[in-house]
Design an enzyme around this catalytic site. Structure first.
Site, short mmCIF file in Angstrom:
data_model
loop_
_atom_site.label_atom_id
_atom_site.label_comp_id
_atom_site.label_asym_id
_atom_site.label_seq_id
_atom_site.Cartn_x
_atom_site.Cartn_y
_atom_site.Cartn_z
N ARG A 1 1.28 -1.45 0.18
CA ARG A 1 0.08 -0.05 -0.07
C ARG A 1 0.96 1.56 0.03
O ARG A 1 1.48 1.16 1.24
CB ARG A 1 -1.16 0.32 0.81
CG ARG A 1 -2.13 -0.96 1.50
CD ARG A 1 -3.20 -0.76 0.22
NE ARG A 1 -4.41 -1.98 -0.16
CZ ARG A 1 -4.08 -2.65 -0.53
NH1 ARG A 1 -3.46 -2.89 -1.13
NH2 ARG A 1 -5.52 -3.61 -0.18
N GLU B 1 -3.90 7.46 -5.36
CA GLU B 1 -4.52 6.37 -6.30
C GLU B 1 -5.71 7.32 -7.20
O GLU B 1 -6.60 6.93 -5.82
CB GLU B 1 -4.18 4.99 -5.69
CG GLU B 1 -2.79 4.58 -5.65
CD GLU B 1 -2.93 3.00 -5.35
OE1 GLU B 1 -3.80 2.61 -5.21
OE2 GLU B 1 -1.95 3.07 -4.68
N HIS C 1 -1.27 0.01 -9.81
CA HIS C 1 -2.46 -1.13 -8.32
C HIS C 1 -2.98 -2.32 -9.70
O HIS C 1 -4.43 -2.61 -9.28
CB HIS C 1 -3.30 -0.79 -7.65
CG HIS C 1 -3.73 -1.20 -6.24
ND1 HIS C 1 -4.19 -0.01 -5.55
CD2 HIS C 1 -3.74 -2.47 -6.18
CE1 HIS C 1 -4.03 -1.62 -4.77
NE2 HIS C 1 -3.86 -2.41 -5.19
P1 NAD Z 1 -0.80 -11.59 5.35
O1 NAD Z 1 -1.73 -10.78 6.41
O2 NAD Z 1 -0.46 -12.50 4.77
O3 NAD Z 1 0.55 -11.31 5.78
C1 NAD Z 1 1.47 -9.72 6.16
C2 NAD Z 1 2.20 -9.83 7.06
O4 NAD Z 1 2.77 -8.47 7.99
C3 NAD Z 1 1.66 -10.47 8.27
O5 NAD Z 1 3.17 -11.49 8.75
C4 NAD Z 1 1.99 -9.75 9.17
O6 NAD Z 1 2.93 -10.00 10.78
C5 NAD Z 1 3.38 -8.28 8.34
N1 NAD Z 1 2.90 -7.56 9.73
C6 NAD Z 1 2.50 -6.36 10.35
N2 NAD Z 1 2.63 -5.44 10.70
C7 NAD Z 1 4.66 -5.52 10.34
C8 NAD Z 1 5.41 -4.27 10.74
N3 NAD Z 1 5.32 -3.55 11.41
N4 NAD Z 1 6.91 -4.12 9.84
C9 NAD Z 1 6.43 -5.72 9.59
N5 NAD Z 1 5.68 -6.44 8.75
C10 NAD Z 1 4.41 -6.95 9.81
O7 NAD Z 1 -0.78 -10.47 4.18
P2 NAD Z 1 -0.02 -10.56 1.86
O8 NAD Z 1 -1.37 -11.32 1.95
O9 NAD Z 1 0.87 -11.20 2.23
O10 NAD Z 1 -0.19 -9.51 2.39
C11 NAD Z 1 0.69 -8.40 2.10
C12 NAD Z 1 0.13 -7.08 1.71
O11 NAD Z 1 -0.28 -6.56 0.30
C13 NAD Z 1 -1.66 -6.52 1.91
O12 NAD Z 1 -1.38 -6.04 3.29
C14 NAD Z 1 -1.87 -5.65 0.87
O13 NAD Z 1 -1.63 -4.58 1.70
C15 NAD Z 1 -0.86 -5.85 -0.32
N6 NAD Z 1 -1.72 -5.93 -1.65
C16 NAD Z 1 -1.69 -5.58 -2.05
C17 NAD Z 1 -2.29 -6.55 -3.68
C18 NAD Z 1 -1.60 -5.50 -5.01
O14 NAD Z 1 -2.60 -5.78 -6.07
N7 NAD Z 1 -1.11 -4.17 -5.17
C19 NAD Z 1 -3.01 -7.07 -4.01
C20 NAD Z 1 -3.07 -8.54 -2.60
C21 NAD Z 1 -2.48 -7.57 -1.67
#
Ligand code: NAD
Length: 342
Positions: free
Chosen positions: A236, A265, A284
């Site tokens: 994000r 965005e 995105h």
């Molecule tokens: P997930 O929920 O599986 O994992 C999130 C991880 O982030 C967890 O392991 C958590 O411990 C860690 N975390 C939390 N706070 C943190 C911090 N302060 N510092 C470091 N790590 C921290 O998430 P995911 O499925 O791997 O997705 C990650 C991100 O990708 C989502 O949150 C979303 O914002 C983004 N995303 C983007 C798109 C896109 O189209 N660009 C699509 C899907 C998801």
């Protein structure tokens, strides 16, 4: 008994065919609208039994106006459009789709990594507009044995770590909530944010946007990075302080960035990123494939069907605490998730 009313507050697809495949039922009436404001959502949703939501605000005001809503389902992963605390207090299930695009986003991060390091956008532009001359792309360095630093080690970066094994990269991660021994099973070393910034040649951001991750990468972190390092963000926009990133790029603290997400965005047409040589942008789109879109939209509709038609908590129930106030027949949160032949 009257029909269940399901309002789709807003949506950006060509049709709602996948949703209708799940929700077409003589007990259900689906009302698709395109709400922008709180007032519009209130007007259409106050007598709804279920809400499907994309970007329209489902604020506390909206939630307090709902007379008998049982479930609010959000397209995609983030539920930042919904006041989850207010929904829980009102006994409404909130559900999302957390698992539809791990392959797509990790593929996209990998594509950005390779595009940036192999200078594909620049080579393509030069070749089409000017000349056939590889020297225009100098310098390019070998990727093998470089270090990739993953910020967050959730589902998406785990998939990425698996994929980059084939490239011979060393992988570090900063994730304060992830168990060290689990990371080691993926061949990944957990380190502090400072060490990750110091040691990585490529930094890829995957932490979710929360109050504690907003601006997680700022002036301090960019100062620690190598001057040939580059940043990938498919998470994000606001997880990276954009002013600090622009400053780091302009002052050559880092070499570049490949961004699928930005602070606001869509990006404004006069944004500095649009004219920066070392920056690759995509709109995105990391989540997107035809298959992921179908999966996400079908699963959103199934979350609603679980509650209305099957008297079950949805599989991806965000606010587990709602079970204290909303009693459904099946308490296991099992849901109907057998689907998905694309
Ligand atoms: P997930 O929920 O599986 O994992 C999130 C991880 O982030 C967890 O392991 C958590 O411990 C860690 N975390 C939390 N706070 C943190 C911090 N302060 N510092 C470091 N790590 C921290 O998430 P995911 O499925 O791997 O997705 C990650 C991100 O990708 C989502 O949150 C979303 O914002 C983004 N995303 C983007 C798109 C896109 O189209 N660009 C699509 C899907 C998801």
């Amino acid at each position: 008994m009257g029909k269940w009313k399901v309002v789709v507050t807003d949506w950006e697809f060509e049709s709602l065919n996948y949703e209708m495949d799940i929700l077409e039922h003589d007990q259900i009436e689906v009302l698709p609208v395109q709400c922008k404001s709180e007032d519009e959502v209130i007007a259409y949703c106050q007598d709804a039994d279920a809400i499907i939501n994309q970007y329209a605000p489902i604020s506390r005001n909206v939630i307090e106006s709902l007379q008998h809503c049982k479930v609010i389902a959000r397209y995609g992963v983030g539920v930042n459009t919904i006041d989850v605390t207010a929904a829980t207090e009102k006994g409404i299930c909130v559900t999302n789709v957390p698992d539809y695009c791990m392959d797509e986003v990790s593929d996209h991060a990998l594509a950005l990594l390779l595009s940036w390091t192999r200078k594909i956008p620049m080579a393509d532009k030069e070749t089409k507009q000017n000349q056939w001359d590889f020297k225009k792309t100098r310098p390019i360095h070998r990727l093998r044995e470089r270090t990739l630093g993953l910020i967050g080690f959730g589902k998406i970066p785990q998939a990425l770590a698996e994929k980059v094994k084939a490239l011979g990269l060393n992988v570090l991660s900063y994730d304060p909530y992830f168990p060290e021994e689990e990371a080691a099973k993926h061949g990944v070393k957990l380190v502090s944010l400072e060490d990750l910034c110091r040691e990585s040649d490529i930094v890829s951001v995957h932490a979710p946007l929360t109050e504690s991750t907003r601006g997680l990468l700022g002036d301090q972190e960019f100062k620690l990075m190598k001057d040939h390092a580059f940043l990938i963000n498919t998470s994000r926009g606001p997880v990276v302080d954009e002013t600090s990133l622009i400053d780091a790029l302009e002052n050559n603290l880092i070499a570049g960035a490949a961004l699928d997400v930005v602070e606001t965005e869509p990006i404004s047409r006069d944004h500095p990123f649009l004219t920066m040589e070392g920056v690759i942008l995509t709109p995105h789109m990391a989540w997107y494939s035809e298959e992921a879109e179908k999966e996400m939209r079908s699963k959103v509709a199934m979350g609603v069907a679980d509650v209305l038609l099957h008297d079950q908590y949805p599989k991806y129930l965000i606010n587990q605490k709602v079970k204290e106030t909303l009693r459904l027949q099946s308490n296991d949160g099992g849901g109907r998730y057998a689907l998905l032949s694309n």
